[in-house]
Design a protein around this motif. Structure first.
Motif: not given
Lengths: 436, 358
Positions: A70, A72, B161
């Motif tokens: 993901i 960030d 994350r």
């Protein structure tokens, strides 16, 4: 009408909430919550204080991923648009409320109903920014999953908008409902639409896109086109092209408003404004973001590269899926060559090159200079108005509203009061004919 | 003074109105309910009959109210689970922790034709799917840990994350990758409400609901359903005290303070096509509520007025005032979130590492 010079073409203004993207400067100490309702309220009320046409929310359907993880580095996470806009309808009175909602992963009946509801609850201020999605990556969060190829995306979106309008038109202005039945390439549905005709008849339809398909879709379908263009000349060419496509759909030039998304940086002097703009660009392109931008072009891991150093001397990996959830970038080898050439020519580091090439259209200067330039764009038919994209949440519009809006109003180029109550009336759009 | 759970009386009311599309009438009813200190208001919804989108209406109501819980019906048969959970989480954000969600199904072919994606299915199958939607929603609400947003300028990272999670949910009719696009909402999990009156819906409620609604015409009947729900919840590995069971009654308070024939001649609610209907005066209704609650057969009541303005006003100024006077119902909101009103804890995050660093 109490406008000083009513013959002068009026500027339309809208505000974009600074959401998930690399233009939002979250590290600034003035940057507050990206999710608390108070942030949305502040920005929407500021825009309304500035008599803007509408407040505009983007949408997220999947968090971006980079190198399988993901992403960030930018602002991540946002609320569901229509829910926030309904809440904002309670704390604003006149400003239009525009939601970006995807036509690939929604269904016409439900969305037409939600938009008509927003139009009722806001007494005629709803707008829909129609977007499409290309990738199976996003589809992994949805029942329909999968993806549509580019042509199907647009044909589904066009049919989607047509169906929504059929549903909105299935109620006559005098409150009679008739059953609908639609059978097309993408939708085969029938029944009765359960929300009576809303104050605007049809919520305003906004569309983004510079491609030929996008322009044609907008010319046929949209009330507002949200675009980007760099210079006055590009803007004029785009404007002439899109407005020129309207006649064949039986529409007049006033029926489609062209509004580029722009940033504004102000200073007491031109030099101060330039200095602030440069500092903002440095904040937008952090060392980590510079390497990320490079990796998105090269399609490979470049984490060992120094952002203040030179470019890689090898070419990008074609068709890489290193980054997901973001628009693909076309010919990456050509783009890499362009960047390297620029770097060589001006002696720029990786980060400096990214800063130089990734800025969006901005108006930088004193309030007087910016007001004059905005008016020039509109008077010379490069735009009908602007969607301001501030870099700070939620105070990023305060200075523009306090310092530039009064100057535009003094010039007679922008309204000092809302004259109507609906977004259509702010935009000067005709009421859709009720096909009773 | 955490007396045994469930001794608190929980009251909720529907703000359903026929053919109302303006915001003001809903705001007025919700404020009225809030002035009575009710736990929450519900707003019903389907795709098949006239009415605005309920979640939109209660989002519009949120900034115009301060404490009352907001529970729209959101059906899950033809909607996207990912979008529904995001909208409910967003209602929790805009209301600062007052969101609930009444899950329901669309069983008719007429509703299916509005979407053209699937045919009508039997209610039991659809209620099993409700369970999947409730499950994936909870996973998505947890897919962001509470402290995932770190704004670490040194490393340039906005989020950590490692505190965001794919859910990789595979259901019978849909799959969802996750994480959610919406950060974890203020309540952790907005409150899930299910009508547990029938069949598979009751099993789904026992497993996933925070509040189960039971349309029962007598205290004994409500009590037996409540006992069954609690036993079933326990079998699913839940603490039954995390489930509130409210009796759902349609109320007609159109008569005087005391009805000539309270509760149809003292007989309590009468079963109708729309659920048990109670007709009487506000004082009679207070008697009934005090009685059933005293029997310990319910944790509270969800009341649907037949005439919203009239009956809600009588409910708040008559029935509720009397219950407060007798010390059976609170006179102020001790907390600010719907979970706090209901005495339900904020759920722990299933993905958060416990006992580790930080």
């Amino acid at each position: 009408m109490t406008v000083r010079r009513p013959s002068r073409k009026q500027i339309h203004l809208a505000a974009h909430f600074p959401g998930v993207n690399s233009t939002t400067v979250w590290a600034d100490p003035r940057s507050k919550s990206q999710i608390a309702f108070s942030s949305f309220e502040h920005l929407a009320r500021t825009a309304e204080r500035g008599r803007f046409d509408f407040f505009f929310l983007a949408e997220g359907l999947r968090l971006r991923e980079h190198k399988g993880r993901i992403h960030d580095l930018d602002v991540v996470g946002r609320p569901e648009s229509l829910t926030v806009l309904n809440a904002l309808a309670a704390v604003t009175e006149r400003i239009g409320l525009a939601a970006t909602v995807n036509a690939t992963f929604n269904e016409p009946y439900e969305l037409a109903r939600r938009l008509a509801t927003l139009d009722h609850l806001s007494a005629g201020r709803a707008a829909w920014n129609v977007v499409t999605s290309s990738d199976a990556f996003t589809g992994e969060n949805f029942r329909r999953g999968g993806y549509l190829d580019r042509a199907d995306r647009y044909s589904r979106a066009a049919e989607f908008v047509d169906v929504a309008r059929e549903l909105w038109d299935s109620w006559t202005p005098d409150g009679l409902s008739r059953p609908f039945a639609h059978r097309g390439q993408h939708f085969d549905i029938a029944g009765e639409f359960t929300v009576p005709r809303s104050p605007q008849g049809h919520p305003v339809v906004i569309q983004a896109g510079d491609s030929g398909e996008g322009r044609e879709f907008a010319a046929r379908t949209a009330d507002v086109i949200f675009t980007r263009h760099g210079t006055l000349e590009d803007g004029r060419a785009f404007y002439a092209d899109v407005k020129g496509r309207l006649a064949k759909y039986g529409r007049s030039e006033d029926d489609l408003k062209i509004m580029p998304g722009v940033g504004v940086v102000l200073g007491d002097t031109a030099a101060e404004a330039e200095e602030r703009a440069a500092e903002i660009r440095r904040q937008q392109v952090s060392p980590q973001n510079a390497v990320l931008a490079l990796e998105q072009i090269w399609g490979t891991d470049l984490s060992s590269y120094d952002p203040d150093g030179p470019f890689p001397d090898f070419d990008p990996v074609p068709d890489s899926s290193l980054t997901q959830g973001r628009t693909r970038r076309g010919d990456t080898v050509a783009m890499a060559e362009k960047w390297r050439a620029l770097s060589r020519e001006k002696g720029l580091s990786i980060r400096q090159t990214v800063i130089e090439t990734s800025g969006r259209q901005s108006f930088i200067g004193t309030p007087e200079a910016v007001a004059a330039e905005l008016e020039t764009f509109v008077r010379q038919d490069a735009a009908d108005g602007f969607i301001l994209v501030p870099h700070l949440t939620p105070g990023g519009l305060d200075e523009f509203v306090d310092r530039v809006v009064p100057l535009l109003q003094e010039r007679g180029a922008f309204r000092t009061e809302y004259r109507g109550t609906t977004l259509r009336s702010h935009l000067g759009l005709p009421d859709p004919a009720g096909k009773g | 003074m955490t007396s045994s759970h469930g001794r608190g009386l929980h009251l909720a009311a529907a703000v359903d109105q026929r053919s109302a599309y303006d915001a003001d009438s809903y705001v007025e009813l919700a404020r009225l309910a809030e002035s009575g200190g009710l736990d929450f208001v519900t707003l019903d919804d389907t795709f098949a009959r006239p009415g605005p989108d309920a979640l939109a209406v209660l989002s519009r109501v949120a900034p115009a109210t301060g404490r009352i819980g907001l529970v729209p019906t959101v059906t899950v048969t033809h909607t996207e689970p990912f979008q529904v959970q995001a909208a409910v989480a967003t209602l929790d954000w805009v209301s600062r922790g007052r969101a609930g969600w009444r899950l329901d199904v669309s069983t008719t072919e007429g509703e299916a034709r509005l979407f053209g994606r699937r045919h009508a299915a039997p209610a039991d199958a659809l209620w099993a799917e409700v369970g999947e939607v409730a499950e994936v929603a909870a996973q998505l609400w947890d897919s962001w840990e509470d402290d995932a947003e770190i704004r670490d300028t040194a490393t340039g990272r906005f989020v950590d994350r490692d505190r965001l999670h794919h859910v990789d949910f595979q259901g019978s009719e849909f799959s969802v990758k996750g994480p959610s696009i919406v950060p974890r909402p203020p309540q952790g999990h907005p409150v899930r409400v299910v009508d547990a009156t029938e069949g598979q819906a009751r099993r789904t409620a026992a497993r996933y609901a925070d509040v189960a609604l039971v349309r029962a015409a007598s205290s004994a009947q409500a009590g037996s359903v409540r006992a069954e729900l609690r036993a079933s919840a326990e079998k699913f590995g839940r603490d039954p005290d995390t489930l509130r069971v409210l009796a759902s009654l349609v109320v007609d308070l159109g008569d005087g303070e005391h009805a000539a024939e309270p509760g149809h001649g003292g007989g309590g609610p009468r079963q109708t096509a729309h659920g048990p209907l109670y007709r009487g005066g506000p004082v009679d209704l207070a008697e009934l509520i005090a009685g059933w609650h005293g029997d310990r057969t319910v944790d509270g009541f969800h009341l649907t007025p037949v005439e919203p303005r009239r009956d809600l006003e009588r409910l708040v100024n008559g029935t509720v005032a009397l219950l407060q006077h007798r010390g059976l119902f609170r006179t102020f909101y001790p907390g600010s979130t719907l979970r706090e009103h209901l005495g339900l804890a904020r759920p722990a995050n299933r993905y958060a590492v416990t006992g580790g660093a930080s």
